[in-house]
Design a protein around this motif. Structure first.
Motif, PDB file in Angstrom:
ATOM      1  N   GLY A 156     -19.097 -28.969  -5.349  1.00 30.55           N
ATOM      2  CA  GLY A 156     -19.545 -27.960  -6.307  1.00 30.55           C
ATOM      3  C   GLY A 156     -20.877 -27.350  -5.940  1.00 30.55           C
ATOM      4  N   HIS A 157     -21.549 -26.795  -6.949  1.00 23.64           N
ATOM      5  CA  HIS A 157     -22.836 -26.136  -6.759  1.00 23.64           C
ATOM      6  C   HIS A 157     -23.876 -26.774  -7.686  1.00 23.64           C
ATOM      7  CE1 HIS A 157     -21.346 -22.815  -4.182  1.00 23.64           C
ATOM      8  NE2 HIS A 157     -20.232 -22.946  -4.891  1.00 23.64           N
ATOM      9  N   PRO A 158     -24.308 -27.990  -7.383  1.00 22.83           N
ATOM     10  CA  PRO A 158     -25.289 -28.653  -8.249  1.00 22.83           C
ATOM     11  C   PRO A 158     -26.600 -27.877  -8.293  1.00 22.83           C
ATOM     12  CG  PRO A 158     -24.313 -30.187  -6.670  1.00 22.83           C
ATOM     13  CD  PRO A 158     -23.927 -28.810  -6.239  1.00 22.83           C
ATOM     14  N   GLU A 159     -27.286 -27.971  -9.412  1.00 23.00           N
ATOM     15  CA  GLU A 159     -28.568 -27.291  -9.566  1.00 23.00           C
ATOM     16  C   GLU A 159     -29.679 -28.319  -9.763  1.00 23.00           C
ATOM     17  OE1 GLU A 159     -28.473 -24.332 -12.599  1.00 23.00           O
ATOM     18  OE2 GLU A 159     -26.876 -23.161 -11.636  1.00 23.00           O
TER      19      GLU A 159
ATOM     20  N   LEU B  10     -33.636 -31.312  -1.538  1.00 19.82           N
ATOM     21  CA  LEU B  10     -32.797 -32.505  -1.695  1.00 19.82           C
ATOM     22  C   LEU B  10     -31.421 -32.164  -2.247  1.00 19.82           C
ATOM     23  CD1 LEU B  10     -35.465 -34.892  -3.296  1.00 19.82           C
ATOM     24  CD2 LEU B  10     -35.018 -34.457  -0.872  1.00 19.82           C
ATOM     25  N   ASN B  11     -31.110 -30.880  -2.364  1.00 18.43           N
ATOM     26  CA  ASN B  11     -29.852 -30.447  -2.984  1.00 18.43           C
ATOM     27  C   ASN B  11     -28.730 -30.437  -1.948  1.00 18.43           C
ATOM     28  OD1 ASN B  11     -27.913 -29.465  -4.672  1.00 18.43           O
ATOM     29  ND2 ASN B  11     -28.959 -27.560  -5.173  1.00 18.43           N
TER      30      ASN B  11
ATOM     31  N   ARG C 176     -26.244 -20.755  -1.673  1.00 16.39           N
ATOM     32  CA  ARG C 176     -26.350 -19.976  -2.906  1.00 16.39           C
ATOM     33  C   ARG C 176     -27.443 -20.567  -3.796  1.00 16.39           C
ATOM     34  NH1 ARG C 176     -21.096 -19.454  -6.686  1.00 16.39           N
ATOM     35  NH2 ARG C 176     -21.885 -21.349  -7.683  1.00 16.39           N
ATOM     36  N   GLY C 177     -28.187 -19.684  -4.415  1.00 15.00           N
ATOM     37  CA  GLY C 177     -29.256 -20.134  -5.301  1.00 15.00           C
ATOM     38  C   GLY C 177     -30.596 -20.299  -4.625  1.00 15.00           C
ATOM     39  N   THR C 178     -30.661 -20.045  -3.311  1.00 16.55           N
ATOM     40  CA  THR C 178     -31.928 -20.155  -2.590  1.00 16.55           C
ATOM     41  C   THR C 178     -32.953 -19.178  -3.166  1.00 16.55           C
ATOM     42  OG1 THR C 178     -30.913 -20.893  -0.529  1.00 16.55           O
ATOM     43  CG2 THR C 178     -33.039 -19.783  -0.355  1.00 16.55           C
ATOM     44  N   LYS C 179     -34.173 -19.656  -3.382  1.00 18.57           N
ATOM     45  CA  LYS C 179     -35.253 -18.779  -3.826  1.00 18.57           C
ATOM     46  C   LYS C 179     -35.592 -17.784  -2.709  1.00 18.57           C
ATOM     47  CE  LYS C 179     -36.434 -20.513  -7.932  1.00 18.57           C
ATOM     48  NZ  LYS C 179     -37.708 -21.211  -8.128  1.00 18.57           N
TER      49      LYS C 179
END
Length: 395
Positions: free
Chosen positions: A285-288, A294-295, A145-148
């Protein structure tokens, strides 16, 4: 006020490092890479102007943005691991792995229906898609989730690779890829270890030693037998562990002072060390972070002991450190060449600049023993993988 950089020292226990990363053990890995189309060593770029400005002897950047046209180093691990999988599938034993052997017409006929699957923040998936196309196979890539979207499109552009942006964090996407492999007969090619799954991530880690071997040869050609400092970015820690393990062998268990660099929001290696019991610690969790590569919230259990026992320091870096590194490399203020570095590739250089220029960080710089005698080796692990984001930061 900018979030702070935090650094802790390592225990430097110097336990026996895995023989899988000894120079003799990985010599065949490099020979395999040399057999690939368009192989050439990536540049080792010297930045003498920046070194003078920061008060150190030398700064060298191994520029992996130019590896195989992939804009990142990950093709090294993916291609070698895939070759080992194909050799096992074909029941080839004893023969050195070689691209020509694995792409002979009779072999292609046998492997063309194989499908590889992986989870990625971007660069590893691109490497897997490229390697699958190279060998005439297919790949499926899951992304967190959150991938560009641009990173997903870059993977789809390679041989029409199937890409799915999930609603999971990176580590759960890895588990989903493993589950789909079991259910559908896909071949999992993942760069972190799971229960009962070690050979392939170990092969990926071995693949990364090629860039370390190249860098040491390039340094030697410039009259430098050993850098004093190495900075290595870590997500799950496969690259950092592979390079540090190689250095530990090469320098007889006395590698250069090595700092492991992570985003402050998802610093699983740093937190594992800080808890003090020698065990890896997961960050859920879902760190940003802008450092998408590196996430990753769970250390690779196969390389964790190397990072625990041989790294000298561990650094947690806010996003502004990566931005500083990108800007510094893109716009040199001296006659140094410009280097295109993405967020994950530039954070170590940003850390070095911050330590050297911010008076509030003087004590940390001293702790890392950075001074006018220091020769520093950095790895730019990715180029411009997010054009819009890159332009916003360096433009």
């Amino acid at each position: 006020m900018k979030p702070p950089i935090t650094i802790i020292p390592g225990a430097a226990q110097g336990q026996a490092v895995t023989p899988l990363l000894a120079p003799a053990a990985v010599a065949a890995v490099r020979r395999f890479h040399q057999s690939l189309p368009d192989y050439q060593p990536t540049p080792l770029v010297s930045l003498p102007g920046l070194a003078r400005k920061l008060g150190v002897a030398n700064i060298f950047v191994k520029d992996e943005s130019q590896r195989f046209g992939l804009n990142a180093f990950k093709g090294l691990g993916a291609s070698y691991a895939m070759a080992t999988i194909l050799a096992a599938y074909l029941q080839l034993s004893g023969d050195p792995l070689d691209y020509a052997m694995l792409t002979a017409p009779a072999v292609r006929q046998q492997i063309q229906t194989l499908t590889f699957i992986t989870a990625t923040d971007g660069n590893h998936g691109k490497g897997v898609a490229w390697a699958a196309a190279l060998f005439g196979c297919r790949a499926i890539v899951l992304m967190p989730r959150g991938t560009k979207p641009c990173r997903a499109e870059a993977i789809r552009a390679i041989n029409g690779t199937r890409v799915e942006i999930t609603d999971l964090n990176y580590d759960d996407a890895v588990r989903q890829a493993a589950q789909l492999a079991d259910e559908n007969g896909y071949l999992l090619i993942q760069d972190t270890g799971l229960a009962g799954y070690e050979a392939i991530p170990n092969a990926i880690t071995q693949g990364y030693t090629t860039m370390a071997a190249e860098a040491l040869e390039q340094l030697y050609d410039r009259g430098i037998a050993k850098p004093s400092h190495v900075f290595l970015q870590a997500g799950v820690g496969s690259m950092a562990g592979g390079v540090l393990g190689y250095l530990a062998h090469y320098y007889d268990q006395a590698p250069p002072l090595t700092t492991i660099v992570e985003p402050d929001t998802v610093a699983c290696i740093y937190k594992s060390v800080a808890q003090g019991n020698g065990q890896p610690l997961a960050v859920g969790g879902h760190p940003e972070t802008i450092m998408a590569g590196l996430n990753c919230g769970e250390p690779n259990p196969l390389t964790w002991p190397i990072l625990r026992d041989y790294a000298s320091f561990y650094a947690r870096c806010p996003d502004w450190v990566a931005e500083l590194g990108m800007q510094t490399l893109a716009h040199p203020q001296t006659s140094d060449p410009a280097i295109v570095a993405g967020e994950s590739g530039a954070v170590s250089l940003g850390l070095l600049v911050a330590l050297s220029q911010d008076q509030n960080l003087t004590s940390l710089k001293a702790q890392l023993q950075l001074d006018y005698n220091s020769t520093i080796l950095l790895f730019n692990t990715e180029g411009n993988t997010d054009p819009e984001g890159y332009q916003a930061i360096v433009g």
